[in-house]
Design an enzyme around this catalytic site. Structure first.
Site, PDB file in Angstrom:
ATOM      1  N   ARG A  41       0.844  -1.217   0.000  1.00  0.00           N
ATOM      2  CA  ARG A  41       0.000   0.000   0.000  1.00  0.00           C
ATOM      3  C   ARG A  41       0.876   1.264   0.000  1.00  0.00           C
ATOM      4  O   ARG A  41       0.564   2.258   0.652  1.00  0.00           O
ATOM      5  CB  ARG A  41      -0.949   0.044   1.205  1.00  0.00           C
ATOM      6  CG  ARG A  41      -1.934  -1.079   1.257  1.00  0.00           C
ATOM      7  CD  ARG A  41      -2.946  -1.048   0.094  1.00  0.00           C
ATOM      8  NE  ARG A  41      -3.793  -2.209   0.191  1.00  0.00           N
ATOM      9  CZ  ARG A  41      -3.465  -3.412  -0.330  1.00  0.00           C
ATOM     10  NH1 ARG A  41      -2.354  -3.568  -1.045  1.00  0.00           N
ATOM     11  NH2 ARG A  41      -4.276  -4.431  -0.186  1.00  0.00           N
ATOM     12  N   SER A  73     -10.906  -0.665   3.705  1.00  0.00           N
ATOM     13  CA  SER A  73     -10.071  -0.989   4.874  1.00  0.00           C
ATOM     14  C   SER A  73      -9.443   0.294   5.405  1.00  0.00           C
ATOM     15  O   SER A  73      -8.717   0.965   4.679  1.00  0.00           O
ATOM     16  CB  SER A  73      -8.954  -1.951   4.485  1.00  0.00           C
ATOM     17  OG  SER A  73      -9.511  -3.134   3.998  1.00  0.00           O
ATOM     18  N   GLU A 127      -4.616   3.130   6.450  1.00  0.00           N
ATOM     19  CA  GLU A 127      -4.434   2.963   5.002  1.00  0.00           C
ATOM     20  C   GLU A 127      -5.073   4.152   4.279  1.00  0.00           C
ATOM     21  O   GLU A 127      -4.637   4.588   3.226  1.00  0.00           O
ATOM     22  CB  GLU A 127      -5.098   1.646   4.570  1.00  0.00           C
ATOM     23  CG  GLU A 127      -5.002   1.367   3.087  1.00  0.00           C
ATOM     24  CD  GLU A 127      -5.452  -0.050   2.716  1.00  0.00           C
ATOM     25  OE1 GLU A 127      -5.222  -0.995   3.489  1.00  0.00           O
ATOM     26  OE2 GLU A 127      -6.041  -0.181   1.641  1.00  0.00           O
TER      27      GLU A 127
HETATM   28  C1  FAD Z   1     -15.661  -0.365  -0.424  1.00  0.00           C
HETATM   29  C2  FAD Z   1     -14.180  -0.168  -0.687  1.00  0.00           C
HETATM   30  C3  FAD Z   1     -13.385  -1.260  -0.919  1.00  0.00           C
HETATM   31  C4  FAD Z   1     -12.003  -1.106  -1.161  1.00  0.00           C
HETATM   32  N1  FAD Z   1     -11.245  -2.204  -1.408  1.00  0.00           N
HETATM   33  C5  FAD Z   1      -9.925  -2.068  -1.651  1.00  0.00           C
HETATM   34  C6  FAD Z   1      -9.117  -3.211  -1.912  1.00  0.00           C
HETATM   35  O1  FAD Z   1      -9.592  -4.344  -1.961  1.00  0.00           O
HETATM   36  N2  FAD Z   1      -7.796  -3.022  -2.125  1.00  0.00           N
HETATM   37  C7  FAD Z   1      -7.236  -1.770  -2.115  1.00  0.00           C
HETATM   38  O2  FAD Z   1      -6.013  -1.672  -2.323  1.00  0.00           O
HETATM   39  N3  FAD Z   1      -7.978  -0.677  -1.889  1.00  0.00           N
HETATM   40  C8  FAD Z   1      -9.295  -0.784  -1.662  1.00  0.00           C
HETATM   41  N4  FAD Z   1     -10.064   0.317  -1.415  1.00  0.00           N
HETATM   42  C9  FAD Z   1      -9.429   1.654  -1.399  1.00  0.00           C
HETATM   43  C10 FAD Z   1      -9.579   2.437  -2.726  1.00  0.00           C
HETATM   44  O3  FAD Z   1     -10.575   1.892  -3.532  1.00  0.00           O
HETATM   45  C11 FAD Z   1      -8.254   2.474  -3.498  1.00  0.00           C
HETATM   46  O4  FAD Z   1      -7.212   3.027  -2.714  1.00  0.00           O
HETATM   47  C12 FAD Z   1      -8.391   3.266  -4.803  1.00  0.00           C
HETATM   48  O5  FAD Z   1      -7.252   3.089  -5.602  1.00  0.00           O
HETATM   49  C13 FAD Z   1      -8.604   4.763  -4.570  1.00  0.00           C
HETATM   50  O6  FAD Z   1      -8.916   5.329  -5.822  1.00  0.00           O
HETATM   51  P1  FAD Z   1      -9.569   6.743  -5.940  1.00  0.00           P
HETATM   52  O7  FAD Z   1      -9.549   7.124  -7.373  1.00  0.00           O
HETATM   53  O8  FAD Z   1     -10.864   6.774  -5.263  1.00  0.00           O
HETATM   54  O9  FAD Z   1      -8.484   7.637  -5.156  1.00  0.00           O
HETATM   55  P2  FAD Z   1      -8.755   8.834  -4.161  1.00  0.00           P
HETATM   56  O10 FAD Z   1      -9.398   8.325  -2.929  1.00  0.00           O
HETATM   57  O11 FAD Z   1      -9.424   9.952  -4.861  1.00  0.00           O
HETATM   58  O12 FAD Z   1      -7.251   9.264  -3.843  1.00  0.00           O
HETATM   59  C14 FAD Z   1      -6.416   8.399  -3.106  1.00  0.00           C
HETATM   60  C15 FAD Z   1      -4.994   8.983  -3.086  1.00  0.00           C
HETATM   61  O13 FAD Z   1      -4.449   8.937  -4.396  1.00  0.00           O
HETATM   62  C16 FAD Z   1      -4.131  10.255  -4.868  1.00  0.00           C
HETATM   63  N5  FAD Z   1      -4.508  10.285  -6.286  1.00  0.00           N
HETATM   64  C17 FAD Z   1      -5.716   9.989  -6.828  1.00  0.00           C
HETATM   65  N6  FAD Z   1      -5.666  10.083  -8.178  1.00  0.00           N
HETATM   66  C18 FAD Z   1      -4.389  10.450  -8.464  1.00  0.00           C
HETATM   67  C19 FAD Z   1      -3.714  10.741  -9.678  1.00  0.00           C
HETATM   68  N7  FAD Z   1      -4.308  10.653 -10.884  1.00  0.00           N
HETATM   69  N8  FAD Z   1      -2.401  11.132  -9.617  1.00  0.00           N
HETATM   70  C20 FAD Z   1      -1.756  11.237  -8.419  1.00  0.00           C
HETATM   71  N9  FAD Z   1      -2.357  10.974  -7.245  1.00  0.00           N
HETATM   72  C21 FAD Z   1      -3.654  10.591  -7.272  1.00  0.00           C
HETATM   73  C22 FAD Z   1      -4.942  11.207  -4.002  1.00  0.00           C
HETATM   74  O14 FAD Z   1      -4.316  12.465  -3.885  1.00  0.00           O
HETATM   75  C23 FAD Z   1      -4.942  10.463  -2.670  1.00  0.00           C
HETATM   76  O15 FAD Z   1      -3.737  10.691  -1.994  1.00  0.00           O
HETATM   77  C24 FAD Z   1     -11.445   0.189  -1.171  1.00  0.00           C
HETATM   78  C25 FAD Z   1     -12.263   1.309  -0.942  1.00  0.00           C
HETATM   79  C26 FAD Z   1     -13.623   1.130  -0.704  1.00  0.00           C
HETATM   80  C27 FAD Z   1     -14.501   2.329  -0.490  1.00  0.00           C
END
Ligand code: FAD
Length: 342
Positions: free
Chosen positions: A170, A241, A338
């Site tokens: 992570r 998580s 996380e």
């Molecule tokens: C129900 C649920 C289940 C999940 N299951 C998992 C799982 O099984 N495994 C797992 O690893 N994660 C899981 N996650 C966490 C999440 O889905 C991941 O971390 C996902 O990659 C976040 O994507 P996002 O676009 O929503 O990022 P955001 O939440 O918008 O951003 C997350 C971080 O990434 C940065 N960021 C976003 N986009 C960019 C970009 N284009 N360039 C640079 N930085 C950027 C942001 O600044 C922030 O620091 C889960 C979340 C939920 C709600």
């Protein structure tokens, strides 16, 4: 404020842009639909002396109740292309604003295999290397060939190799001080043209027993299993998580292991071990389903912190501190978030 070439919104409620459904306003928001607008967007932030905050799907963030005073760039640029490199492999590039699970579905439908275990994770392609998302025995680092980025400081594009991304559990280069200057614009994956099934993870091997599934069946199974592990995002708020699994020295958990011989312990390289934080919360600390007001640990998966109804960021932060202090008192271990606290 300067006359702008891009459409900037002000005072935008962040709760609608976060799966936790929590947060005050973003002082400024720009929705990036086309990567060619990045230079203008970054120039706007610099001219107006605003820090930049990069947002994807908001599925891994807990925003503060006071919101953020920043130029939020929500990355929404879409597009996909592929190039077969030999009989067995294909390079697939997706722009950062593609919805992760739509992209995974599209790869499998096109018979480009490898991402099926990562089905149903919320968020965008662009965020996937930031956290090095993982599930069911696969981490995205195993499939990433390179990451195209835009550097906020230099306003230049660059392509990072997998090694340069310095992926960890992570974790990645994008979370370092230097890496925070990079906006992910697109990600290129090396996928397989032949199925390469990985059902070693317990939930999947139990699901399939002696059957060797197709990648389509693996995706369906992952989606089905995950439905039981996470609350429905249409009903409750969560960022998945909240805590990382625990990585520590083998010697640090000797007493814990003696007291809880059934606790699963996995090797994590050079004397380190990984233990399940969910096990510690449930079995060691007796916190299964623990709840204070509208915030609680999800019954079916204790790592998941849930906003059951109109919880504030302060409620969640207080809840998290309480959980962390109970775990530390009971085990001496400091668990880490996380989720990004913004
Ligand atoms: C129900 C649920 C289940 C999940 N299951 C998992 C799982 O099984 N495994 C797992 O690893 N994660 C899981 N996650 C966490 C999440 O889905 C991941 O971390 C996902 O990659 C976040 O994507 P996002 O676009 O929503 O990022 P955001 O939440 O918008 O951003 C997350 C971080 O990434 C940065 N960021 C976003 N986009 C960019 C970009 N284009 N360039 C640079 N930085 C950027 C942001 O600044 C922030 O620091 C889960 C979340 C939920 C709600």
């Amino acid at each position: 404020m300067q006359e702008s070439k891009i459409k900037v919104q002000t005072k935008v409620p962040l709760r609608g842009l976060s799966t936790f459904k929590i947060g005050g306003d973003a002082s400024h928001l720009f929705m990036l639909e086309n990567k060619k607008d990045l230079k203008d967007a970054v120039a706007y932030a610099k001219e107006n002396d605003l820090p930049i905050f990069v947002l994807g799907g908001g599925s891994n963030i807990l925003f503060a109740d006071s919101g953020i005073s920043a130029f939020v760039i929500q990355v929404l640029n879409k597009g996909k292309e592929y190039k077969k490199i030999d009989d067995l492999h294909v390079l697939v590039t997706a722009e950062a604003g593609e919805t992760w699970d739509d992209f995974v579905k599209w790869t499998i439908e096109n018979h480009f295999f490898g991402l099926e275990n990562l089905s149903s994770i919320p968020g965008t392609v662009g965020a996937s290397p930031v956290q090095n998302i993982g599930a069911y025995g696969v981490e995205v680092k195993d499939l990433i060939e390179s990451v195209e980025v835009f550097n906020i400081q230099t306003s230049e594009y660059k392509t990072l190799t997998n090694t340069e991304c310095a992926f960890g559990y992570r974790n990645s280069f994008f979370k370092t001080e230097e890496g925070k200057n990079l906006i992910v614009v697109s990600v290129t994956f090396t996928l397989s043209l032949v199925p390469n099934i990985n059902i070693s993870y317990k939930d999947l091997s139990n699901h399939f027993k002696d059957i060797v599934p197709t990648p389509f069946e693996v995706r369906d199974a992952v989606i089905e299993i995950r439905k039981g592990k996470f609350p429905d995002l249409n009903i409750h708020g969560t960022a998945g998580s909240f805590f990382k699994n625990i990585i520590c020295n083998e010697s640090d958990i000797a007493k814990l292991k003696a007291d809880y011989p059934l606790m699963p312990v996995y090797k994590a390289g050079s004397g380190f071990v990984k233990i399940s934080t969910a096990f510690v919360l449930d079995k060691v600390c007796g916190l299964k389903g623990f709840r204070i007001g509208n915030v609680g640990l999800y019954e079916n998966q204790s790592l998941v912190v849930v906003n059951y109804a109109d919880a504030t960021s302060t409620d969640v932060r207080e809840f998290i501190s309480k959980i962390k202090s109970i775990v530390e008192q009971k085990t001496g271990i400091r668990i880490e978030e996380e989720v990004i606290l913004a």
